[in-house]
Design an enzyme around this catalytic site. Sequence first.
Site, mmCIF file in Angstrom:
data_model
loop_
_atom_site.group_PDB
_atom_site.id
_atom_site.type_symbol
_atom_site.label_atom_id
_atom_site.label_comp_id
_atom_site.label_asym_id
_atom_site.label_seq_id
_atom_site.Cartn_x
_atom_site.Cartn_y
_atom_site.Cartn_z
ATOM 1 N N GLY A 23 0.899 -1.223 -0.065
ATOM 2 C CA GLY A 23 0.022 -0.076 0.020
ATOM 3 C C GLY A 23 0.750 1.194 -0.138
ATOM 4 O O GLY A 23 2.164 1.118 -0.183
ATOM 5 N N ARG A 321 -14.763 12.704 13.303
ATOM 6 C CA ARG A 321 -15.728 11.619 13.102
ATOM 7 C C ARG A 321 -16.258 11.016 14.455
ATOM 8 O O ARG A 321 -17.517 10.478 14.442
ATOM 9 C CB ARG A 321 -14.825 10.466 12.312
ATOM 10 C CG ARG A 321 -14.427 10.845 11.031
ATOM 11 C CD ARG A 321 -13.575 10.036 10.245
ATOM 12 N NE ARG A 321 -13.264 10.515 9.090
ATOM 13 C CZ ARG A 321 -12.426 10.167 7.956
ATOM 14 N NH1 ARG A 321 -11.639 9.160 8.494
ATOM 15 N NH2 ARG A 321 -12.344 10.655 6.930
ATOM 16 N N SER A 447 -4.486 10.218 7.219
ATOM 17 C CA SER A 447 -4.354 8.962 6.964
ATOM 18 C C SER A 447 -3.284 8.655 5.881
ATOM 19 O O SER A 447 -2.106 8.085 6.053
ATOM 20 C CB SER A 447 -5.051 7.714 6.968
ATOM 21 O OG SER A 447 -4.548 6.511 6.873
#
Length: 671
Positions: A23, A321, A447
């Site tokens: 990733g 969030r 992130s």
Amino acid sequence: MSTNKHQQNASGPARRVIVVGGGLAGLMTTIKLCEARIAVDLFSLVPAKRSHSVCAQGGINAAVNTMGEGDSPSIHLQETAYGGDFLANQPPIKGMTDAAPGIVFLLDRMGVPFHRTPEGLLDFRRFGGSLYHRTAYAGATTGQQLLYALDEQVRRFATEAVMDPTGMTLPGERLVRRFEGWDFLSLVLDDHGRCVGIVAQHLQDMVVRVFRAQAVCLATGGLGMVFGRSTNSMICTGSAAAIAFRQGAVYANGEFVQVHPTAIPGADKLRLISESVRGEGGRVWVPKDAKDARPPSQIPHRERDYFLERRYPGYGNLVPRDIASRAIFQVCFHEGRGIRNENTGKNEHEVYLDLTHIPPARLREKLGGVLEIYTKFVGADPCSQPMKVFPAVHYSMGGLWVDYERNASGSLTVGSPRNHATSIPGLYAVGEVDYAYHGANRLGANSLLSCLYGGLITGPAVASYVDALPSSAYDLPADFFEKAEENERKNVERTLARYGDNAEGINPWKLHAQLSDVMLRDCTIERHDDRLDNALDTIETVREQLPKMRIEDTGERANQSAQFARHFENMVLLAHVIAKGARERSESRGAHYKPAFEKRDDAKWLRTTLAKYSSQEQVQFIRSFDYDCVGQSIHVTDEVDVSLVPPRQRNYEKAGAASEQATGDAPAEAL
Ligand SMILES: Cc1cc2nc3c(=O)[nH]c(=O)nc-3n(C[C@H](O)[C@H](O)[C@H](O)COP(=O)(O)OP(=O)(O)OC[C@H]3O[C@@H](n4cnc5c(N)ncnc54)[C@H](O)[C@@H]3O)c2cc1C
């Protein structure tokens, strides 16, 4: 220093490092290692370009301030520390937020097609927990564009030759060797507990092989599958982190798991409706009258409750969030005011996310990818009718504990072998699998940034570690590695035989459902000690049943059932870390909310949760430990470095709460 440190042997050149994970974090680490001319063996379950990073939609944060709002890296630091409820060590955040503009410019130069303003400048949108336009984006497929750009860079290195320290080209060697379609099985640790390689299994022919390396870096992403369906990909099981934990790596802040406020159903996983939808003006609402079952277009504005805007006038729909998810949970579960289903006459646990006031052409330009997802999975067009959304497990703030070295200005000492080192010498961790940047709650679009910044500093850290090694994995005899491979092969064969032999055995997917049900119900938005006790009992029951798991497929090719069962055993261990960490922490902080302990308790709990594996699948919490980094013994405690942004209670009801003390470009230390 050993004289044969740089000798080549049959396993490859002397300077070779393993990166597990293709990733964003793994690819960026690989690039930096290649720049240091260190060869990399890159492992991934799936082709790197299909890593979960590809799903990221909304964007990446960087305080570039092209919008002329007075934004700066120091305000970005403030908002990140504040949004994370002060649980993150601040030097890594400072390093990350200072580096962010440079990272976005680097990506721009790599060819990432970022959205631009009419003047041709990089465009930025707003995201949760910030009052500034700070999020660079490529439509609503930012992760894909970033991943493909980095993958291209790594492919370039894959064509380059490897030289030995005398400048001789090593025949047939390339800087990057890709092992895509391999599952990480275990770390190889030498007699001093130092990581000198891995054992992995090829997922097609199921062959088990050992790979030696001077250091290993895990960049294996998140653990959403522990909760069953989440916004994560189905490969996000956390298996690699659990294995490292079982082999001695300390795990930090496991109980902090982010629930994203807006997702939609899907049979395999839940689909995220990115925060960028609210960043572009999307509004969350429910009918004021809970019994109102009219279609949304027939409910006039004055009869709608835009509850986030009402409660948080400054941040509105873009509160962080943890707060938005709790507010939706409150409205749907406690107040019974979720959208009324006209057929059943019941209030669902869903709210409207409304874009219908924005011109469709603008929506398609800025949010095309998300709109497509909604249309495909729900069968309705968000340009003409409000979406129905609900909260879903999304991100793990906790992860493998990693170290850092602070410099004089409060940031990180780039090149220190301590940066991103786990408590196992020679093992590094980076990306969502580490715990380092987000504290108790991650801000949206931070992130991708932490993955890339993490990669940028992990590469040089590993290079320093490799250079400082007194002896290397290549000095160890071949039979040491053969033994490690043999042990793991037998282990895999034994497990497969056990899975096949259990005539009355239990289906692992059923056990998974049992685990994830309790994790979802008791370990997400609201946590109660009695329910956490119940969750821990269930986890224990599931654990006791693991030896009785049965799978029908015991074939020796592409056996996905065996792989799932193995990962599931590891998920159970992480579930234990999460639930037990939540049970222990008697306060509310960020994503960890206990109604019985409404307040954050800095006196007692401003500390990192440090979990250690203690045999028999048990978890022990510790306050300190020592680890070795290239001969230096380092003492670690659970104290959090909050020296840059002094902790204060969060108050998002008040406009500008996160950055009320921030002043333009003032250095963070002065704030
Ligand atoms: C739907 C969605 C949208 C998001 N949007 C955003 C956004 O807009 N902005 C933002 O900042 N963040 C976003 N996030 C979060 C962000 O995408 C992730 O946190 C980040 O991409 C993780 O990157 P990573 O490199 O750590 O791991 P990943 O991208 O998950 O990569 C993990 C790698 O490890 C490999 N791997 C895993 N286990 C093993 C194993 N056992 N053996 C071998 N290899 C293994 C995988 O194959 C993969 O290559 C989003 C998350 C989701 C779920």
